[in-house]
Design an enzyme around this catalytic site. Structure first.
Site, PDB file in Angstrom:
ATOM      1  N   LYS A   1      -8.054  11.073 121.202  1.00 25.45           N
ATOM      2  CA  LYS A   1      -7.448  10.527 119.973  1.00 25.45           C
ATOM      3  C   LYS A   1      -7.142  11.649 118.979  1.00 25.45           C
ATOM      4  CE  LYS A   1      -9.769   6.077 120.568  1.00 25.45           C
ATOM      5  NZ  LYS A   1     -10.847   5.164 120.152  1.00 25.45           N
TER       6      LYS A   1
ATOM      7  N   GLN B   1     -16.226   5.272 116.573  1.00 27.18           N
ATOM      8  CA  GLN B   1     -16.144   5.018 118.013  1.00 27.18           C
ATOM      9  C   GLN B   1     -17.273   4.081 118.449  1.00 27.18           C
ATOM     10  OE1 GLN B   1     -13.584   5.945 119.888  1.00 27.18           O
ATOM     11  NE2 GLN B   1     -14.413   5.031 121.753  1.00 27.18           N
TER      12      GLN B   1
ATOM     13  N   ASP C   1      -8.787   0.677 113.000  1.00 25.45           N
ATOM     14  CA  ASP C   1      -9.179   0.088 114.285  1.00 25.45           C
ATOM     15  C   ASP C   1      -9.107  -1.439 114.225  1.00 25.45           C
ATOM     16  OD1 ASP C   1      -9.770   1.393 116.631  1.00 25.45           O
ATOM     17  OD2 ASP C   1     -11.736   2.088 115.961  1.00 25.45           O
TER      18      ASP C   1
HETATM   19  N1  GUN Z   1     -14.498   1.756 122.210  1.00 25.82           N
HETATM   20  C1  GUN Z   1     -13.700   1.286 123.187  1.00 25.82           C
HETATM   21  N2  GUN Z   1     -12.461   1.028 122.708  1.00 25.82           N
HETATM   22  C2  GUN Z   1     -12.485   1.351 121.408  1.00 25.82           C
HETATM   23  C3  GUN Z   1     -11.506   1.314 120.387  1.00 25.82           C
HETATM   24  O1  GUN Z   1     -10.351   0.912 120.563  1.00 25.82           O
HETATM   25  N3  GUN Z   1     -11.905   1.751 119.173  1.00 25.82           N
HETATM   26  C4  GUN Z   1     -13.180   2.176 118.938  1.00 25.82           C
HETATM   27  N4  GUN Z   1     -13.499   2.561 117.706  1.00 25.82           N
HETATM   28  N5  GUN Z   1     -14.121   2.208 119.859  1.00 25.82           N
HETATM   29  C5  GUN Z   1     -13.765   1.808 121.088  1.00 25.82           C
END
Ligand code: GUN
Length: 292
Positions: free
Chosen positions: A54, A98, A121
């Site tokens: 990311k 995350q 998110d």
């Molecule tokens: N863990 C798995 N997918 C995601 C996501 O799209 N965002 C976040 N913050 N954590 C994740």
């Protein structure tokens, strides 16, 4: 007839070009780039890889990325204090925590600490609440579900009155994607581990979303001929012939299902690049909302 393969990588690439153009335009106009803060708690290797991907994607489109790592034994207060500080930082337009967080951390309480307008998110309880209700607009839509809808739209799927089946009920994918399909007037069914006869349900689907984390579970006879199938799964399976000793595969048996489906988004190479793209897009929009 073989399915049309939905090329998530190419769709994502085109969208990222547009995001890069708009990010550079914003910087020209106000002298500040969009900024994303990524918070990683603990050392889970998969989470660390996702955060790295990311952050790299941010840099490529001119979004500044700020990495914050806390140890696995960080306290609830330490995590929330960091998120609160990022919430007040004018260079940060999006905050990504995350998931999953270590077991001793109350996830909902942390997500509640993210200011709504920086919740790129889309996991803040208020944004999720709005997403589940009719005629309420969340500020941000969770990235993977949003990417799934974008792929379906670009592939020409018809939502109105379609039978949509979602395999999996996770907070991150299954549940929110089901809401998005419902809002587009699909008749939406959510299947899970207690569903009695999965193939009987999935084979009625005009739109089938597989998000259960079971390698190659969806077989040809689970799929209605001509259906749109989106594979969200990313599973590691042992493979002695691979350099790393494993390979990545989706929840859909690609070779079988491509002979039945009308359109198929593979994994890897489908939803993954779209998830990151939607995060970039949300961060850009958040910056535009804050700065213009
Ligand atoms: N863990 C798995 N997918 C995601 C996501 O799209 N965002 C976040 N913050 N954590 C994740």
């Amino acid at each position: 007839m073989a399915a049309k393969i939905i090329d998530g990588k190419a769709i994502a690439e085109e969208m990222r070009q547009e995001i890069a153009d708009q990010a550079s335009q914003l910087k020209l106009e106000v002298g500040l780039a969009p900024g994303l803060a990524a918070v990683l708690v603990g050392e889970d290797p998969a989470s660390a890889t996702y955060v790295r991907m990311k952050r790299r994607a941010c840099e490529k489109v001119g979004i500044e990325s700020f990495g914050h790592e806390l140890p696995a034994d960080a306290s609830q207060e330490e995590v929330e204090e960091l998120v609160r500080e990022l919430g007040e930082d004018p260079k940060v337009h999006g905050i990504l925590v995350q998931l999953p967080l270590p077991d001793h951390i109350d996830e909902e309480s942390v997500l509640n600490t993210v200011p709504l307008e920086k919740d790129v998110d889309g996991f803040h309880p208020v944004n999720i609440g709005r997403l589940t209700m009719k005629n309420r607009e969340p500020l941000f839509i969770p990235c993977t579900p949003h990417g799934v809808i974008e792929l379906l739209e670009q592939a020409g799927a018809k939502f109105e009155g379609a039978e949509a089946v979602v395999l999996g009920r996770s907070n991150i994918v299954g549940l929110p994607v089901a809401m998005l399909l419902l809002h587009r007037n699909c008749t939406t069914t959510i299947c899970h581990s207690r569903t009695k006869d999965l193939p009987a349900v999935t084979s009625e689907a005009d739109i089938l979303i597989a998000a259960v984390g079971q390698p190659e579970m969806v077989k040809a006879d689970w799929v209605k001929p001509g259906a749109y199938v989106i594979d969200v799964g990313t599973n590691r399976v042992d493979d002695v012939s691979a350099k790393r000793g494993y390979r990545l595969t989706g929840d859909v048996d690609f070779d079988e299902v491509k002979e039945v489906a009308g359109a198929l988004s593979p994994s890897p190479g489908g939803v993954g690049p779209m998830t990151i793209t939607m995060l970039l897009q949300n961060t850009l929009r958040s910056a535009q909302r804050a700065l213009l």
